[in-house]
Design a protein around this motif. Structure first.
Motif, PDB file in Angstrom:
ATOM      1  N   LEU A 241      28.975 -40.671  74.663  1.00 41.83           N
ATOM      2  CA  LEU A 241      28.202 -39.684  75.052  1.00 41.83           C
ATOM      3  C   LEU A 241      29.565 -38.547  74.971  1.00 41.83           C
ATOM      4  N   GLY A 242      29.039 -37.454  74.236  1.00 43.52           N
ATOM      5  CA  GLY A 242      29.901 -36.396  73.955  1.00 43.52           C
ATOM      6  C   GLY A 242      29.940 -35.513  75.555  1.00 43.52           C
ATOM      7  N   ARG A 243      28.879 -35.491  76.386  1.00 48.07           N
ATOM      8  CA  ARG A 243      28.810 -35.150  77.629  1.00 48.07           C
ATOM      9  C   ARG A 243      27.530 -35.763  78.265  1.00 48.07           C
ATOM     10  N   VAL A 244      27.381 -35.493  79.498  1.00 50.23           N
ATOM     11  CA  VAL A 244      26.234 -36.255  80.143  1.00 50.23           C
ATOM     12  C   VAL A 244      25.293 -35.243  80.167  1.00 50.23           C
ATOM     13  N   PRO A 245      24.220 -35.329  79.324  1.00 56.57           N
ATOM     14  CA  PRO A 245      23.039 -34.449  79.610  1.00 56.57           C
ATOM     15  C   PRO A 245      22.384 -34.324  80.838  1.00 56.57           C
ATOM     16  N   GLN A 246      21.682 -33.507  81.288  1.00 57.97           N
ATOM     17  CA  GLN A 246      20.842 -33.529  82.497  1.00 57.97           C
ATOM     18  C   GLN A 246      19.595 -34.250  82.204  1.00 57.97           C
ATOM     19  N   SER A 247      19.119 -34.480  80.837  1.00 54.67           N
ATOM     20  CA  SER A 247      18.137 -35.446  80.495  1.00 54.67           C
ATOM     21  C   SER A 247      18.512 -36.679  80.881  1.00 54.67           C
ATOM     22  N   LEU A 248      19.738 -37.289  80.765  1.00 53.50           N
ATOM     23  CA  LEU A 248      20.187 -38.564  81.138  1.00 53.50           C
ATOM     24  C   LEU A 248      20.220 -38.709  82.696  1.00 53.50           C
ATOM     25  N   LEU A 249      20.716 -37.733  83.427  1.00 54.19           N
ATOM     26  CA  LEU A 249      20.666 -37.881  84.893  1.00 54.19           C
ATOM     27  C   LEU A 249      19.118 -37.706  85.432  1.00 54.19           C
ATOM     28  N   ASP A 250      18.349 -37.225  84.531  1.00 52.34           N
ATOM     29  CA  ASP A 250      16.890 -37.219  85.246  1.00 52.34           C
ATOM     30  C   ASP A 250      16.311 -38.347  85.020  1.00 52.34           C
ATOM     31  N   THR A 251      16.707 -39.332  83.818  1.00 53.86           N
ATOM     32  CA  THR A 251      15.946 -40.393  83.712  1.00 53.86           C
ATOM     33  C   THR A 251      16.624 -41.603  84.207  1.00 53.86           C
ATOM     34  N   PHE A 252      18.067 -41.590  84.322  1.00 55.14           N
ATOM     35  CA  PHE A 252      18.774 -42.696  84.794  1.00 55.14           C
ATOM     36  C   PHE A 252      18.718 -42.824  86.392  1.00 55.14           C
ATOM     37  N   THR A 253      17.408 -43.036  86.861  1.00 54.51           N
ATOM     38  CA  THR A 253      17.058 -43.302  88.282  1.00 54.51           C
ATOM     39  C   THR A 253      16.528 -44.537  88.613  1.00 54.51           C
ATOM     40  N   SER A 254      16.595 -44.842  89.695  1.00 54.39           N
ATOM     41  CA  SER A 254      16.158 -46.021  90.507  1.00 54.39           C
ATOM     42  C   SER A 254      16.503 -47.389  89.511  1.00 54.39           C
ATOM     43  N   LEU A 255      17.684 -47.237  89.230  1.00 57.83           N
ATOM     44  CA  LEU A 255      18.415 -48.315  88.509  1.00 57.83           C
ATOM     45  C   LEU A 255      18.823 -49.550  89.244  1.00 57.83           C
ATOM     46  N   ASP A 256      18.793 -50.825  88.551  1.00 61.59           N
ATOM     47  CA  ASP A 256      19.542 -51.975  89.293  1.00 61.59           C
ATOM     48  C   ASP A 256      20.778 -52.262  88.786  1.00 61.59           C
ATOM     49  N   MET A 257      20.974 -51.930  87.449  1.00 58.60           N
ATOM     50  CA  MET A 257      22.198 -52.242  86.697  1.00 58.60           C
ATOM     51  C   MET A 257      22.315 -50.967  85.867  1.00 58.60           C
ATOM     52  N   LEU A 258      23.754 -50.585  85.495  1.00 59.74           N
ATOM     53  CA  LEU A 258      24.152 -49.493  84.729  1.00 59.74           C
ATOM     54  C   LEU A 258      25.210 -50.070  83.780  1.00 59.74           C
ATOM     55  N   ALA A 259      25.317 -49.719  82.657  1.00 59.77           N
ATOM     56  CA  ALA A 259      26.362 -50.103  81.700  1.00 59.77           C
ATOM     57  C   ALA A 259      26.434 -48.546  81.087  1.00 59.77           C
ATOM     58  N   PHE A 260      28.224 -48.253  81.269  1.00 59.78           N
ATOM     59  CA  PHE A 260      28.095 -46.701  81.239  1.00 59.78           C
ATOM     60  C   PHE A 260      29.643 -46.511  80.451  1.00 59.78           C
ATOM     61  N   GLU A 261      29.719 -45.771  79.535  1.00 60.48           N
ATOM     62  CA  GLU A 261      31.069 -45.312  79.162  1.00 60.48           C
ATOM     63  C   GLU A 261      32.108 -44.931  79.845  1.00 60.48           C
ATOM     64  N   SER A 262      33.315 -45.425  79.857  1.00 63.27           N
ATOM     65  CA  SER A 262      34.471 -44.734  80.705  1.00 63.27           C
ATOM     66  C   SER A 262      35.658 -45.037  79.443  1.00 63.27           C
ATOM     67  N   ASN A 263      35.748 -43.888  78.564  1.00 68.77           N
ATOM     68  CA  ASN A 263      36.459 -44.070  77.485  1.00 68.77           C
ATOM     69  C   ASN A 263      38.017 -43.848  77.636  1.00 68.77           C
ATOM     70  N   TYR A 264      38.367 -42.707  78.484  1.00 69.98           N
ATOM     71  CA  TYR A 264      39.770 -42.324  78.347  1.00 69.98           C
ATOM     72  C   TYR A 264      40.236 -41.479  79.621  1.00 69.98           C
ATOM     73  N   ASP A 265      41.721 -41.790  79.781  1.00 68.21           N
ATOM     74  CA  ASP A 265      42.242 -41.014  80.780  1.00 68.21           C
ATOM     75  C   ASP A 265      42.925 -39.929  80.418  1.00 68.21           C
ATOM     76  N   PRO A 266      42.493 -38.587  80.568  1.00 65.79           N
ATOM     77  CA  PRO A 266      43.090 -37.399  80.222  1.00 65.79           C
ATOM     78  C   PRO A 266      44.572 -37.207  80.037  1.00 65.79           C
ATOM     79  N   THR A 267      45.250 -37.761  80.855  1.00 60.96           N
ATOM     80  CA  THR A 267      46.846 -37.661  81.023  1.00 60.96           C
ATOM     81  C   THR A 267      47.211 -38.407  79.877  1.00 60.96           C
ATOM     82  N   MET A 268      46.839 -39.811  79.545  1.00 62.07           N
ATOM     83  CA  MET A 268      47.301 -40.573  78.596  1.00 62.07           C
ATOM     84  C   MET A 268      46.780 -40.132  76.941  1.00 62.07           C
TER      85      MET A 268
END
Ligand SMILES: [Zn+2]
Length: 268
Positions: free
Chosen positions: A147-174
């Motif tokens: 994801l380039g950024r997290v769009p509101q449409s994602l936050l609006d639809t990713f609700t009532s989840l039992d499991m989530l797989a989500f990007e966590s790409n980089y540490d800004p300092t590194m």
């Protein structure tokens, strides 16, 4: 009981591939970014073979998410490839036969599974997030990477989840200390590339408040600009009550098999 199984064969800029299965149905492959040999090898970790794969879903067609070497095998085996209609031309250029392409715009339907899709910014053509709905047990699983950024449409639809797989790409300092050229850092951090650990955590926190998460699976860690210890510390500090739910995936290793168990919901 609901038998909802998921594993990540590997995730990162050298290749992405995950597998999802409902009950006794065939496995659905999400992205096919590894070589055939490597994919089969990793599938053996959980005793899964190619005959058990029924469909492939593509988030997008960057080389780390779709390896064109798959085209012939998918055609020979009659495995359908579901891709966003905006990605069809790219799919054809990669060598996919239109006979097995199943373009989608907003949703995909399998026998027991309804999949909602969310289109998100990433480079020119964007990428797609999925929510897998298994209505029989009211099970919902959200999957989003690159994801380039997290769009509101994602936050609006990713609700009532039992499991989530989500990007966590980089540490800004590194990232800043990486010595990578400015254009590459801009591409990654400029809202059209990938999510930092902090951006990812903020979204996961928001989603968790509107869900009942049993598993959080973190995807696409940068080999050069991230470390699982940094992510573990972040969760310890900011989302401690979910720390034990977190699975951090690896570029070189298959994850454990994650299961969701829920009683079927009575219709009456
Ligand atoms: Zn990627």
């Amino acid at each position: 009981m609901s038998h909802f199984a998921f594993c990540v064969l590997g995730s990162g800029s050298s290749g992405n591939c995950s597998l999802l299965k409902i009950n006794e149905s065939k496995w659905i492959m999400i992205d096919a970014g590894f070589s055939m040999r490597q994919t089969k090898e990793r599938m053996r970790t959980h005793n899964i073979c190619m005959d058990e794969v029924g469909d492939v879903l593509l988030t997008h067609l960057d080389r780390d998410h779709f390896n064109p070497a798959w085209c012939r095998t998918l055609l020979n085996r009659g495995i359908f490839v579901h891709l966003h209609e905006r990605h069809v031309d790219r799919g054809i250029r990669a060598g996919l036969d239109p006979k097995i392409m199943r373009p989608f715009t907003t949703s995909i339907d399998f026998e027991h599974l309804h999949v909602e899709t969310v289109h998100m910014a990433h480079d020119v053509l964007g990428t797609v997030g999925f929510i897998f709905n298994y209505a029989q047990c009211q099970t919902r699983f959200g999957f989003a990477t690159d994801l380039g950024r997290v769009p509101q449409s994602l936050l609006d639809t990713f609700t009532s989840l039992d499991m989530l797989a989500f990007e966590s790409n980089y540490d800004p300092t590194m990232q800043r200390a990486s010595g990578r050229p400015d254009f590459l850092q801009d591409r990654i951090m400029g809202g059209g590339g990938h999510l930092s650990n902090e951006e990812s955590l903020a979204a996961v926190k928001h989603i968790a408040e509107n869900s009942n998460l049993q598993h959080i699976v973190l995807l696409h860690l940068s080999r050069q600009c991230n470390a699982s210890a940094i992510i573990r510390d972040l969760y310890q500090d900011h989302l401690a009550h979910l720390y034990d739910c977190v699975t951090i995936t690896d570029q070189d290793r298959c994850s454990r098999l994650l299961r969701l168990e829920k009683q079927p919901t009575s219709l009456f």
